[in-house]
Design a protein around this motif. Structure first.
Motif, mmCIF file in Angstrom:
data_model
loop_
_atom_site.group_PDB
_atom_site.id
_atom_site.type_symbol
_atom_site.label_atom_id
_atom_site.label_comp_id
_atom_site.label_asym_id
_atom_site.label_seq_id
_atom_site.Cartn_x
_atom_site.Cartn_y
_atom_site.Cartn_z
ATOM 1 N N SER A 108 -10.486 17.589 45.941
ATOM 2 C CA SER A 108 -11.289 18.364 47.758
ATOM 3 C C SER A 108 -11.023 17.790 48.296
ATOM 4 O O SER A 108 -10.652 16.981 48.343
ATOM 5 C CB SER A 108 -12.930 19.120 47.201
ATOM 6 N N VAL A 109 -10.463 18.533 49.626
ATOM 7 C CA VAL A 109 -10.416 17.928 50.892
ATOM 8 C C VAL A 109 -11.267 17.053 51.686
ATOM 9 O O VAL A 109 -10.892 16.184 51.954
ATOM 10 C CB VAL A 109 -10.019 19.099 52.442
ATOM 11 N N PHE A 110 -12.316 17.372 51.260
ATOM 12 C CA PHE A 110 -13.965 16.524 51.404
ATOM 13 C C PHE A 110 -13.624 15.453 50.249
ATOM 14 O O PHE A 110 -13.658 14.367 51.202
ATOM 15 C CB PHE A 110 -15.451 17.004 51.048
ATOM 16 N N ASP A 111 -13.803 15.016 49.176
ATOM 17 C CA ASP A 111 -13.119 14.185 48.683
ATOM 18 C C ASP A 111 -12.335 13.271 49.146
ATOM 19 O O ASP A 111 -11.977 12.119 49.706
ATOM 20 C CB ASP A 111 -13.316 14.168 47.288
ATOM 21 N N PRO A 114 -23.058 18.951 53.557
ATOM 22 C CA PRO A 114 -23.364 20.081 53.527
ATOM 23 C C PRO A 114 -23.210 20.283 51.907
ATOM 24 O O PRO A 114 -23.672 19.996 51.051
ATOM 25 C CB PRO A 114 -21.676 20.498 53.701
ATOM 26 N N ALA A 115 -24.739 21.332 52.083
ATOM 27 C CA ALA A 115 -24.936 22.296 51.399
ATOM 28 C C ALA A 115 -24.103 22.171 49.914
ATOM 29 O O ALA A 115 -24.349 22.319 48.401
ATOM 30 C CB ALA A 115 -25.982 23.524 51.098
ATOM 31 N N GLU A 116 -22.992 23.203 50.291
ATOM 32 C CA GLU A 116 -22.080 23.410 49.138
ATOM 33 C C GLU A 116 -20.893 22.295 48.757
ATOM 34 O O GLU A 116 -20.735 22.201 47.030
ATOM 35 C CB GLU A 116 -20.811 23.897 49.700
ATOM 36 N N TYR A 117 -20.972 21.357 49.578
ATOM 37 C CA TYR A 117 -20.412 20.271 48.661
ATOM 38 C C TYR A 117 -21.453 19.478 48.113
ATOM 39 O O TYR A 117 -20.635 19.002 46.970
ATOM 40 C CB TYR A 117 -19.897 18.809 49.908
ATOM 41 N N ALA A 118 -22.966 19.286 48.498
ATOM 42 C CA ALA A 118 -24.132 18.833 47.540
ATOM 43 C C ALA A 118 -23.937 19.638 46.202
ATOM 44 O O ALA A 118 -23.570 18.945 44.633
ATOM 45 C CB ALA A 118 -25.122 18.865 48.182
ATOM 46 N N LYS A 119 -23.751 20.904 45.969
ATOM 47 C CA LYS A 119 -23.721 22.137 44.950
ATOM 48 C C LYS A 119 -21.983 21.484 44.168
ATOM 49 O O LYS A 119 -21.968 21.431 42.638
ATOM 50 C CB LYS A 119 -22.957 23.265 45.787
ATOM 51 N N ILE A 130 -20.716 18.756 44.191
ATOM 52 C CA ILE A 130 -20.681 17.533 43.461
ATOM 53 C C ILE A 130 -21.828 17.348 41.745
ATOM 54 O O ILE A 130 -21.466 16.795 41.247
ATOM 55 C CB ILE A 130 -21.743 16.127 43.949
ATOM 56 N N ARG A 131 -22.743 18.658 42.514
ATOM 57 C CA ARG A 131 -23.440 18.784 41.064
ATOM 58 C C ARG A 131 -22.805 19.670 40.170
ATOM 59 O O ARG A 131 -23.332 19.226 38.605
ATOM 60 C CB ARG A 131 -24.667 19.141 41.607
ATOM 61 N N ARG A 132 -21.999 20.133 40.441
ATOM 62 C CA ARG A 132 -21.096 20.849 39.138
ATOM 63 C C ARG A 132 -20.260 19.924 38.409
ATOM 64 O O ARG A 132 -20.543 19.675 36.662
ATOM 65 C CB ARG A 132 -20.427 21.634 39.741
ATOM 66 N N LYS A 133 -19.716 19.061 38.803
ATOM 67 C CA LYS A 133 -19.245 18.045 38.229
ATOM 68 C C LYS A 133 -19.509 17.176 37.468
ATOM 69 O O LYS A 133 -20.337 16.776 35.824
ATOM 70 C CB LYS A 133 -18.323 17.575 38.912
#
Lengths: 277, 355
Positions: free
Chosen positions: A92-95, B9-14, B16-19
């Motif tokens: 992902s772009v973020f990663d 960002p909340a969506e990034y946390a999500k 990572i949580r999903r993975k």
């Protein structure tokens, strides 16, 4: 205020001299363009600055610190490098940008690292793409990701290898405008190799002309004269002022070329194979 | 340079949580498959009975014997070998920046098998008999592994050398792997030609990859080597991400690319050698599992490494259980099944291209 200083840099590749006696310095808040024909050693010089290539002689100082005496992680904390080519992967772009925190990350990613990435993405208006895979991005977006990655290293100096070479006009201008505003806004330095003289003239503060591995000329926009370009590139040009910005165009009568097919330029290509390694 | 206006960002946390959730679900799946695999066979044992026996309480002498002497070591070996091969494949794919990399496709497995054959037949580190299980008894597991590893190094260095050539595309590398595999298979055939009929039967049987033949000691060695390699791989997970983005990007981030590449290949080859010398060649696990994980959670090595490990373990155990039951009372070696399943997926990967 001086930021980066290069003293007597010499670099041989398999015994063949590529760079010889390079001296220059860059101030904070300054954008330096390294110019010169293909095979002059531009990319090699850029890679010597952050020790991707190890020069045989000379030093690179950032402030008081000698780059060649630092660990590779510490070098990456001082110099952010944006290569010409990035391999896209399913990240992902973020990663992909978070990867730029690698020199700072000891064991696990801290919240602080994530906040920095978030800020950098916003700075480059990439935040709406943050969860997109980078193999789905356009060339311009991928280049921005690469720049964002270099920014989150929190470097003192940004090194950019032909940042605009594969981009269309709009993206070229946008990338260089962004780089310039970061350099001015965060008071860091940027050094970039470039081919297009006019975009270089437009965005850089200072220029180095490299020819056959040595510095042929160095200075601000005033030093970019038809004489120096004739000497470095072997092309006759005119420099014209337009809205306060110098514009370079070749003096070449196309009608003459059309009637004289045998005319050819004799560029020196002998070092090209080496530099492209 | 300083950035101080960022937030998480909340969506990034999500994201990572999903993975992480995938990984945790994978762990549960592993335990479930593990317990049911131990329960399955000619003698059916229910899950509670399996658990009771595993926790050291005797239900019946027969169950104790079946579980502790036959099914448990086999299941654990399948888990360890699957995890080891899969994670080795994932690492080779990163450091060679080649989606088709794996111990099997690069010929490293064949080289290790040849080395193990040399050690057993010529150097006399093993004895052979044409009994059904354990055709080859390895007397000196450490020496056999060492010889297998030495031969796998030949293939490894050849692959590293080829990967340095400028136009070493994935296809070129895999073709080189085919050539290396053919070379070492020819070596093994040469040994077979001069073997007497007992030895021949034994070595042919032994070259089938089969997780049933490992002893507890061998299982211990496989697990220990895989674990050490896995720890080193995990420490380098960011380096693998960086190398996948290109050598120059990685070097710019302070990654010592040459060193990571060499150490990574050596460790992955070591894991392969240990597994191959005790179990024979088990193909496609190292190639297919990382790709399935990539499809599910992407190329991020922070998740790809544990994900490949878990999926490799689960798949090999499932395949082995299926191979045991499919043609009962005949028991197939698991490598036959992994090849039947893996080969079509491999072809599909080639046709689909490198992405």
């Amino acid at each position: 205020m001086m930021n980066l200083k290069v003293n007597g840099l010499n670099f041989n590749y398999n015994g063949i001299p590529v760079l010889d006696g390079i001296n220059f310095c860059v101030d904070k808040g300054e954008l330096l363009a390294i110019l010169g024909p293909n095979g002059a050693g531009k990319t090699t010089l850029l890679k010597c600055l952050n020790a991707i290539h190890k020069p045989q002689h000379g030093s690179v100082l950032i402030g008081e610190r000698d780059v060649f005496k630092l660990s590779s992680d510490d070098i990456a904390k001082l110099l952010g490098y944006v290569p010409q080519r990035v391999e896209p992967s399913r990240l992902s772009v973020f990663d992909a940008v978070l990867m730029g925190r690698k020199p700072h990350i000891k064991w696990r990613v801290r919240n602080h690292d994530i906040c920095i990435v978030d800020a950098a993405l916003k700075r480059l208006s990439l935040n709406h793409l943050s969860l997109r895979f980078i193999d789905q991005l356009s060339g311009g977006e991928l280049q921005k990701v690469s720049i964002a990655r270099a920014l989150v290293q929190e470097p003192e100096v940004l090194l950019l290898d032909e940042p605009t070479s594969s981009l269309d006009l709009k993206n070229q201008l946008e990338i260089l405008r962004t780089v310039r505003s970061i350099v001015k806004g965060h008071n860091v330095s940027a050094i970039m190799t470039m081919h297009d003289l006019n975009t270089a003239m437009r965005y850089a503060d200072k220029f180095i002309f490299l020819k056959n591995g040595t510095i042929f000329g160095c200075g601000n926009a005033k030093c970019v004269t038809p004489e120096i370009i004739q000497n470095v590139y072997g092309v006759e040009v005119e420099v014209e002022q337009r809205n306060g910005c110098p514009v370079i165009h070749p003096v070449e009568d196309l009608n003459v070329i059309d009637h004289n097919h045998s005319h050819s330029h004799n560029h020196s290509h002998e070092n090209e194979a080496i530099h492209n390694q | 340079m300083h950035f101080d206006d960022g937030q998480i960002p909340a969506e990034y946390a999500k994201h990572i949580r999903r993975k992480s959730l995938y990984i945790i679900a994978g762990l549960f799946l592993t335990v479930a498959v593990f317990i049911s695999s131990i329960g399955m066979g000619p003698v059916s044992i229910s899950a509670p009975e399996v658990l009771t026996t595993l926790f050291g309480n005797t239900i019946s002498k027969r169950f104790d014997l079946i579980i502790w002497n036959i099914r448990l070591p086999q299941a654990l070996t399948a888990l360890a070998a699957g995890a080891g091969l899969s994670v080795s494949g994932a690492v080779m794919q990163a450091i060679l920046r080649n989606p088709l990399g794996s111990p099997f496709t690069l010929g490293i497995s064949h080289a290790a098998a040849f080395g193990a054959a040399v050690s057993v037949m010529i150097l006399d580190f093993g004895t052979m008999a044409s009994s059904n299980v354990g055709a080859v008894t390895i007397n000196s597991p450490y020496l056999t592994t060492a010889v297998a590893f030495s031969f796998s190094l030949i293939a490894t260095f050849a692959i590293i050398g080829i990967s340095r050539l400028r136009r070493a595309t994935p296809e070129v590398m895999v073709l080189s792997g085919v050539a290396l595999g053919a070379l070492f298979t020819a070596g093994t055939m040469f040994l077979q030609y001069f073997a007497d009929d007992v030895q021949l039967a034994a070595i042919v049987f032994w070259t089938f990859g089969d997780v049933a033949r490992a002893t507890w000691t061998e299982l211990g060695i496989i697990s220990a080597v895989s674990l050490i390699a896995y720890i080193w791989f995990t420490l380098n997970r960011w380096n693998f991400n960086a190398i996948e983005a290109g050598d120059e990007t990685a070097k710019g981030l302070g990654v010592k690319v040459e060193r990571v590449r060499l150490t990574g290949m050596l460790l992955a080859s070591l894991v392969t050698s240990v597994i191959v010398s005790f179990l024979g060649i088990i193909g496609f696990v190292g190639l297919v599992c990382p790709h399935m994980v990539r499809r599910m959670i992407g190329d991020d090595y922070r998740f790809l490494l544990p994900g490949s490990c878990i999926l490799g373990a689960v798949l090999l155990l499932t395949a082995d259980t299926a191979a045991r039951l499919m043609l009962a009372p005949n028991v197939l070696p698991v490598s036959v099944l992994t090849a039947f399943l893996g080969a079509p997926i491999f072809i599909w990967l080639i046709i689909r291209g490198n992405k």
